[in-house]
Structure formats: C-alpha cells, structure tokens
Design a protein around this motif. Sequence first.
Motif, PDB file in Angstrom:
ATOM      1  N   VAL A 147      -6.779 -53.936  19.218  1.00 12.79           N
ATOM      2  CA  VAL A 147      -7.292 -54.911  18.250  1.00 12.79           C
ATOM      3  C   VAL A 147      -6.150 -55.869  17.909  1.00 12.79           C
ATOM      4  N   VAL A 148      -6.301 -57.158  18.208  1.00 11.67           N
ATOM      5  CA  VAL A 148      -5.238 -58.135  17.930  1.00 11.67           C
ATOM      6  C   VAL A 148      -5.552 -58.966  16.698  1.00 11.67           C
ATOM      7  N   ASP A 149      -6.805 -58.967  16.276  1.00 13.60           N
ATOM      8  CA  ASP A 149      -7.187 -59.669  15.055  1.00 13.60           C
ATOM      9  C   ASP A 149      -8.239 -58.847  14.366  1.00 13.60           C
ATOM     10  N   GLU A 196     -10.457 -60.830  26.532  1.00 12.52           N
ATOM     11  CA  GLU A 196     -10.577 -60.817  25.073  1.00 12.52           C
ATOM     12  C   GLU A 196     -12.050 -60.690  24.708  1.00 12.52           C
ATOM     13  N   ALA A 197     -12.318 -59.991  23.620  1.00 13.08           N
ATOM     14  CA  ALA A 197     -13.692 -59.920  23.135  1.00 13.08           C
ATOM     15  C   ALA A 197     -13.683 -59.967  21.621  1.00 13.08           C
ATOM     16  N   THR A 198     -14.513 -60.848  21.069  1.00 13.26           N
ATOM     17  CA  THR A 198     -14.669 -60.941  19.621  1.00 13.26           C
ATOM     18  C   THR A 198     -16.007 -60.326  19.242  1.00 13.26           C
ATOM     19  N   PRO A 250     -15.640 -60.948  11.774  1.00 14.60           N
ATOM     20  CA  PRO A 250     -15.461 -60.776  13.220  1.00 14.60           C
ATOM     21  C   PRO A 250     -14.038 -60.336  13.538  1.00 14.60           C
ATOM     22  N   TRP A 251     -13.877 -59.569  14.605  1.00  9.72           N
ATOM     23  CA  TRP A 251     -12.553 -59.091  14.996  1.00  9.72           C
ATOM     24  C   TRP A 251     -12.434 -59.123  16.516  1.00  9.72           C
TER      25      TRP A 251
END
Lengths: 281, 287
Positions: free
Chosen positions: A73-75, A212-214, A224-225
């Motif tokens: 998880v980057v955000d 990447e996936a949000t 959202p992450w």
Amino acid sequence: MSKRFVLALMMAAAIAACGRADAQTAKENSYSPPRLSDGTPDFRGIWQSRTTAYINIEGRPADSGTGAAKSIVVDPPDGKIPYLPDALKQRDKNYRERATADPANNCFQAGVPRTNFLPTPFQFVQSVGHLAIVYTDDHAYRIVLPSSIPHDDGIDFFMGDSRGQWEGNTLVVDVTDLGDQTWLDGAGNYHSDQLHVVERYTMVGPDTMKYEATLDDPSVYTKPWTIRLILYRDKSPDARIAEDECIDGPDGVWHHVSPTDPRALRRHDFNAELEAAAKSQ
Amino acid sequence: MSKAWRVRQGMICAAILTLGLIPLWQATGQAPTPSAPAETAKSDKSGAIPRLPDGHPDLQGLWHNDSGYQAMMKNMRSGKGLAVALGDFHGEGFPLPLPYLPDAEKVRDYRKLHDPYHDPEAHCHVPGVPRETEQPSSLMPFQIIQDEKYVVFLYEYVHDVRIVPEDGSAHPKKYWAWDGDSRGHWEGDTFVVDVSNFNGRSWLDMEGNFVDENEHVVERYTMSGPNAIDYAALVEDPTVFTKPWTIHLTLTRNPAKDQIVYYDCHEGERDVQHYTQSEGNKANKHE
C-alpha cells in the motif's frame, strides 16, 4: 509522400501528444516499450509478481517460511488500508478465521487485484484492438474491452468487468461488477460488491512492469487507496500458463492438481472399473 | 435480491442446463443463458476472408457451433419433444456410433446407464477437446485472439482457455491436462492444431462416451467465408477405439456487439447435492 508514411507521422504525433498528457509520470515512464503495428505498447508475454503480498498486502514480519515484506500500500503513506471502524473489525475477524474463511481455500477465482500478485504467472494476450489477461490459477481470464463500451450492469463476476484505455504508454483498466465473495489477500483484507478498481500497467524496462491499483469502496474504506508493485517477465524458453484446476479431489477436499504431477494422469483400467461396477450393484 | 444471489442463480441455471434437466428450465421459461446467441450472424459463405498482416486468415472474433445443444434447443422449441430433442445434441457432424473396442464399449454403456452424474463437465472440469468446441460452444460462444505467434481460444464455458503456439513446436514430456497440450501450425489457410498429453479423464458428452490418456486430436480450422469456420477434428485413441474418427462442425460468427459473459461454474456451487448422494454428502461438508 506515401499514405503509409503520412499514417506513421500521424501515429507518432498522436503518441507524442499522449506522452505529454501524461507528463506527471513522464520521468518514471521514460522507458519506451515495444509496440504493436498500430503503435500501442506491446505487453505480450508471461509476467509474475515476486512479492508475498498474496499473504498480506499490508506487509508482514519474517517467519520460518518466508522473509519479511513491506506493505504494497503506497497511499496512504503509512501502508495501512483506511478501513471504516466496523470494517476493520470485520477484517480482524476474517484474519482470525482465515484458515477456513479465505475464499481461495474453496478455489474461487481470486478477483481483482489479488489475481495480479498470486505466486503464479499470468499472460498478456494482445493483438491490434484486442487484449486479454490469462491467469494460471483456476484458468481465470479477463477480456479487457475498450472503455468506449460501457460496463455490463446488474451482475457480478468473480474477476469483475474490465474496460481499458491507453494513456501514453500506460494501460488504464477500470474494473467494476466485482462481487463480495473474494478477498484481497490471505490475511482477511476484503471489500464489498461496491468495489471499484482502477489499474495502471506501465512497462518500466524490457522485462519489468509497474502495476498500480486504486481501490474505492465507500462501504468499507474511508477513502480510495493505492497499491504498487513490480511485475517481472518470465524469460525461460518453456514458460507457459499451465492448466490449473482446483476442485473436488477424491477425498472431497479442494486442492490444486498440477498437470506436471504424475498423479494428474489417470491410466484407464477398464477391467477394474467394470469389476468395481459389478460389485456396487 | 442480492447481487451475489443473482450470480448464484445464474450458475445454478447453467448447472441445470449442463445436467440436461431441461424440463425444469422449460417450466420456468427462462432464457437458456444470458449470452446464448439468439440472433446469430447468417453464415456467409461468399466474400473474402479477413487476413492479418502476416497473411494468415484472421480468425479473431466470437464464434459458436450451430449444432449440438443449439440444435437440441431449436428442436425443443419447434415441438419435437424432449426425448427426440435430447437425442439430437450431437448434431449431424458427430459420427455416432463411435467405433469402440469391446471393453471400452462396456465401460461406456455402464457410465451411460448407471453413472452419468460423474460426467466431469457436470463437476466444472474443463470439457477437453473436441467437446468444448462441439457442445458448450453451441450455447456459449468462444473468442479467438490471434497474433503472429499464438492463436488463443477463450471459451465462455467455465472460463476454459487454450493458448496455442503457431510454431508447430513439440509437446512436453511431463504434462497431462484436461485440455491436453495444443501445438498449432498453418497449412495454407488452415490452422492445424495437434492436441496430445490428455489426462485420461475426459468424457465426450453426457452419455458416457469417453476417451482416455492415449487420446490424440488433430483439429483443422478453415474459414469458408468471413463469418464461418469449417471445423474438423480427427480423434484417435488406440486403447478405446478400433479406428480414428472425425467430427465436422460449422462454427458461425456471433454478431459484432456480442461479448463473452464470464461463466463462473465451481465458484459458489451449491447444487452438487443434486448429482448423487455421495457427491451431496461431500458438498454438505462445505456448507
């Protein structure tokens, strides 16, 4: 000037324009991937994540079997999924019951995005105007239709409903119609059937792809992450997507049967089958 | 009605069809499946066939088989009656009766009369070759994606997939699968697929016809027009049949607006108890 040359010029201009639109990520996307004849990036090949995110996307300490892993998880930056309070309780319950509650134990197709970081390879199948992703596990596949075709409505699929478009060299896939019978990993991280995923696939080298996936699901998360990981190309000459099934074994337990395992081969003994049949009557 | 239930209902409906419990389906009056090609493109045998830049015929698109279950449905709708219709599901291109060796024929007869519930397809195993093209693909289409190296078959039915290289490479030595191992090459405008390495468990239909681990299939895909493929599969299995036999089908292109609708079979399965008591007991363990 030949028509073909004019076409090529137009195509180059279009590619350049798209590249500018994506200037924000231009630096890390400076790698120019091979292309199909219509200029779209050529993702064909067999790819696989090398993370252990399939165990827990929020990372995990080392144990006797596998090394420690960071969260993918980057955000948000703390690497934690921004659960709503009740949803966090549900996740913790899932974790405690994961040995039996993980849908993967019943061999269900993994869902998106879990399917992209399973410890098995998948293959991009691509031709001009067509794109599909074929996974090893449970011979699942996703056909990525152009985003000009609206999503199907009113039905859920284990692997969702995927619509893709190119933003420069990045394939952006919008995934809806995901059900609530899949998890995000083996640690109980989950979503509801309201999940909406936007995936971004970008080749960053000849044999590496950034994924990447949000994830947006207002009934489970506060906001959202985003996850991020690298996919690696399988360059071995005999690389293939082997047939994988994970259903009823003779013992009534669900398990994978590898097609390279001699036990996958059943040699017919007609006399034995007929003798057993005679006895059972 | 929850979304999950709707999906499950779709799966149960499909499972009922697979089992051939047609009267149930008829009584409820539901459509056969969401993606059954209702208005199919007319088989156009005139006109040039499309080609890819490498010169080979462009097989891409959605295709279905107009015989098989499709013929059965049509016959039922035209009032032929269930018994007659059920006998029709192979269509004319399937060379019944198959030339069984005596022992194999006894096994077939036993399975047909006493053991039809062990048809692997009813348990969501992939159907194998050529069954996938003949039977499920008469109700549910398959999509071909093709480049200069691979022809990829994406079947709607149980999300079965075959990725077929076009280089005529050799089969592996240690690999046994429901769909076997497929290696293709072009002979003029015909795509020829050699299929071997079967796992010895597949049935050819729900009437007990079967093959074993020595099955070997040579499939031939030839476009006879922009919207039709002539399909022939030579099936040989020296431990089951006295001689090779061939199945002929015409594959018809679906309308351009059609899409594959994902068919989840085993997932959420709650219908296994309807097959047999022993299977049902197994299923109950998972409730």
